[in-house]
Design an enzyme around this catalytic site. Structure first.
Site, PDB file in Angstrom:
ATOM      1  N   ASN A 110     -21.081   0.285 -27.350  1.00 51.19           N
ATOM      2  CA  ASN A 110     -21.679  -0.675 -28.285  1.00 51.19           C
ATOM      3  C   ASN A 110     -22.489   0.142 -29.276  1.00 51.19           C
ATOM      4  O   ASN A 110     -23.583   0.604 -28.971  1.00 51.19           O
ATOM      5  CB  ASN A 110     -22.566  -1.666 -27.530  1.00 51.19           C
ATOM      6  CG  ASN A 110     -23.195  -2.706 -28.440  1.00 51.19           C
ATOM      7  OD1 ASN A 110     -23.101  -2.628 -29.657  1.00 51.19           O
ATOM      8  ND2 ASN A 110     -23.857  -3.677 -27.848  1.00 51.19           N
ATOM      9  N   ARG A 157     -17.404  -2.865 -28.654  1.00 50.10           N
ATOM     10  CA  ARG A 157     -17.926  -4.104 -29.216  1.00 50.10           C
ATOM     11  C   ARG A 157     -17.839  -4.001 -30.733  1.00 50.10           C
ATOM     12  O   ARG A 157     -18.356  -3.059 -31.347  1.00 50.10           O
ATOM     13  CB  ARG A 157     -19.385  -4.304 -28.822  1.00 50.10           C
ATOM     14  CG  ARG A 157     -19.961  -5.588 -29.424  1.00 50.10           C
ATOM     15  CD  ARG A 157     -21.473  -5.584 -29.399  1.00 50.10           C
ATOM     16  NE  ARG A 157     -22.016  -6.803 -29.974  1.00 50.10           N
ATOM     17  CZ  ARG A 157     -23.146  -6.875 -30.667  1.00 50.10           C
ATOM     18  NH1 ARG A 157     -23.852  -5.768 -30.884  1.00 50.10           N
ATOM     19  NH2 ARG A 157     -23.582  -8.010 -31.155  1.00 50.10           N
ATOM     20  N   HIS A 181     -22.413 -13.760 -30.586  1.00 49.57           N
ATOM     21  CA  HIS A 181     -22.641 -13.775 -29.137  1.00 49.57           C
ATOM     22  C   HIS A 181     -21.414 -14.296 -28.390  1.00 49.57           C
ATOM     23  O   HIS A 181     -21.511 -14.737 -27.236  1.00 49.57           O
ATOM     24  CB  HIS A 181     -23.851 -14.651 -28.748  1.00 49.57           C
ATOM     25  CG  HIS A 181     -25.167 -14.134 -29.218  1.00 49.57           C
ATOM     26  ND1 HIS A 181     -26.208 -14.971 -29.578  1.00 49.57           N
ATOM     27  CD2 HIS A 181     -25.629 -12.870 -29.399  1.00 49.57           C
ATOM     28  CE1 HIS A 181     -27.245 -14.245 -29.951  1.00 49.57           C
ATOM     29  NE2 HIS A 181     -26.917 -12.966 -29.854  1.00 49.57           N
ATOM     30  N   ARG A 221     -35.983 -14.009 -36.296  1.00 49.18           N
ATOM     31  CA  ARG A 221     -35.162 -14.740 -37.276  1.00 49.18           C
ATOM     32  C   ARG A 221     -35.575 -16.203 -37.324  1.00 49.18           C
ATOM     33  O   ARG A 221     -35.874 -16.805 -36.295  1.00 49.18           O
ATOM     34  CB  ARG A 221     -33.680 -14.636 -36.913  1.00 49.18           C
ATOM     35  CG  ARG A 221     -33.151 -13.221 -36.861  1.00 49.18           C
ATOM     36  CD  ARG A 221     -31.700 -13.206 -36.414  1.00 49.18           C
ATOM     37  NE  ARG A 221     -31.359 -11.923 -35.798  1.00 49.18           N
ATOM     38  CZ  ARG A 221     -30.387 -11.754 -34.919  1.00 49.18           C
ATOM     39  NH1 ARG A 221     -29.635 -12.775 -34.553  1.00 49.18           N
ATOM     40  NH2 ARG A 221     -30.147 -10.575 -34.404  1.00 49.18           N
ATOM     41  N   GLU A 262     -21.959  -8.777 -20.919  1.00 49.37           N
ATOM     42  CA  GLU A 262     -21.066  -8.556 -22.059  1.00 49.37           C
ATOM     43  C   GLU A 262     -20.236  -7.289 -21.890  1.00 49.37           C
ATOM     44  O   GLU A 262     -19.075  -7.238 -22.302  1.00 49.37           O
ATOM     45  CB  GLU A 262     -21.896  -8.493 -23.340  1.00 49.37           C
ATOM     46  CG  GLU A 262     -22.560  -9.821 -23.684  1.00 49.37           C
ATOM     47  CD  GLU A 262     -23.545  -9.725 -24.825  1.00 49.37           C
ATOM     48  OE1 GLU A 262     -23.120  -9.877 -25.983  1.00 49.37           O
ATOM     49  OE2 GLU A 262     -24.740  -9.488 -24.553  1.00 49.37           O
TER      50      GLU A 262
END
Length: 402
Positions: free
Chosen positions: A7, A95, A184, A245, A388
């Site tokens: 990743n 990823r 996601h 955010r 993940e």
């Protein structure tokens, strides 16, 4: 069979080497501060087990190639070694944040795939360039091992047009690819499959609301194993209130701030991505710090928590109506898995939807999937840890064996 999962970020990358026979990581690590005078490598053998050994190194990493070269050396030599030959690595799973509309499934990396990933730099300027860099470095260092790209946007590619389109001039979609993509997806895909298994049902016959709550947050409406709606949009800024955010806001605020403060569009965008959300309200983005501040009477921290839970309930309610019925409400990721206060606040007063939790069970922590709803709840409420990296490895295995 061993699969290396990478990743890659702009100045760092995470990795895991997973033994697919046991589905357990043999090692994991993080290389950071790439390009700086001194970088850092944290390497763990047998992570999250009683046999875990952690190693830390401070070294200069000129670029990602240097970083991954060092990792390969650590895999092979000294007390950090976990394999005897790099050829034990059968494949590399990457990823990749954005696949756009062209790349909707995990796939072998080819020149054409790399070209499409590069073409999507405009939609994912912070992530796709780094993801592509990681692919190209792995190809050089592990030429025997096929690379597979696994996309964050893949799981959401099943959304119907009425869910992914924006009410803007249609040519914006046709000419500039403006639409909701969602993110996601790797986490939501893993959790939806694991939840169905936990409940003893087939994935394609299972309907649920998946709440991925961490520093970044998103919710997905999953009908018969497929995503039909999700909270994030064209970018990961939309949807829920997050660590830094803002989530959903009136789009006219951009123009208003530009007019009243003199901020340019870059400064506004930076503020909404990095200085808003929980941090913007109470100057803290870590929920553990927020809980501690609330205990000391910090009203802004209390407001931030209330706003965060309100935004989650808002999407749960909307997706509950959209799906018609659900087999489970699921919490996952850092906050979703570990924060009993947030789960309790989100589920409070949802009895009219058939949702209620056992507070004593909710307070207990575990690394395994578990039910936290009480006997009165018509809808099972679950905590399902996400993974993940394992999802990327499993998709890599499927692609390379096809």
């Amino acid at each position: 069979m061993k699969i290396l999962v990478i990743n890659c970020g702009s100045s760092s990358f995470k990795y895991q080497l997973i033994d697919m026979a046991t589905k357990r990581p043999l090692c994991s690590g993080l290389v950071e501060r790439i390009g700086e005078t001194t970088g850092k490598l944290i390497h763990k053998k047998f992570p999250d087990t009683a046999e875990e050994k952690k190693f830390s190194f401070e070294l200069p990493f000129k670029d990602h190639y240097a970083g991954l070269t060092t990792v390969m050396d650590k895999l092979l030599t000294g007390e950090t070694a976990i394999i005897k030959d790099l050829k034990e690595i059968a494949a590399v799973g990457h990823r990749v944040v954005h696949g756009g509309e062209a790349l909707k499934k995990a796939c072998l990396v080819t020149d054409e795939v790399k070209k499409i990933i590069k073409d999507l730099f405009t939609l994912s300027p912070l992530h796709n360039p780094a993801n592509l860099m990681g692919i190209e470095v792995a190809e050089k260092l592990l030429p025997h091992a096929p690379s597979v790209a696994v996309f964050d946007t893949e799981f959401h590619s099943t959304m119907p047009p009425e869910a992914f389109m924006y009410a803007l001039p249609y040519e914006f979609y046709e000419q500039h690819r403006v639409r909701r993509y969602g993110f996601h997806g790797t986490s939501h895909q893993y959790v939806s499959r694991k939840t169905a298994e936990f409940c003893g049902k087939a994935k394609d016959q299972f309907t649920m609301i998946s709440c991925h709550l961490g520093n970044g947050c998103s919710i997905a409406a999953v009908k018969n194993g497929k995503c039909i709606d999700t909270s994030m949009g064209m970018t990961p800024l939309a949807g829920l209130m997050m660590g830094t955010r803002c989530g959903d806001i009136d789009p006219a605020i951009h123009a208003y701030l530009a007019k009243t403060t003199g901020m340019d569009i870059k400064a506004i965008d930076d503020t909404m991505n990095k200085k808003s959300g929980l941090k913007g309200i109470c100057a803290m983005s870590d929920m553990r710090d927020i809980h501690s501040a609330i205990e000391k009477g910090d009203q802004k921290a209390k407001l931030a928590l209330d706003m965060f839970c309100h935004s989650i309930r808002h999407y749960i309610g909307a997706y509950y109506l959209e799906l018609g019925q659900i087999d489970a409400l699921v919490f996952t990721a850092g906050i979703g898995e570990n924060d009993e206060i947030v789960r309790a606040n989100v589920c409070a007063n949802l009895e009219h939807l058939g949702i209620s939790i056992d507070l004593a069970v909710n307070d207990k922590r575990s690394g395994e999937p578990r039910k936290i709803s009480d006997a009165k709840s018509k809808i099972p409420v679950l905590v399902v840890p996400t993974n993940e990296e394992l999802e990327i490895a499993e998709q890599t295995l499927i692609v390379t064996k096809a």
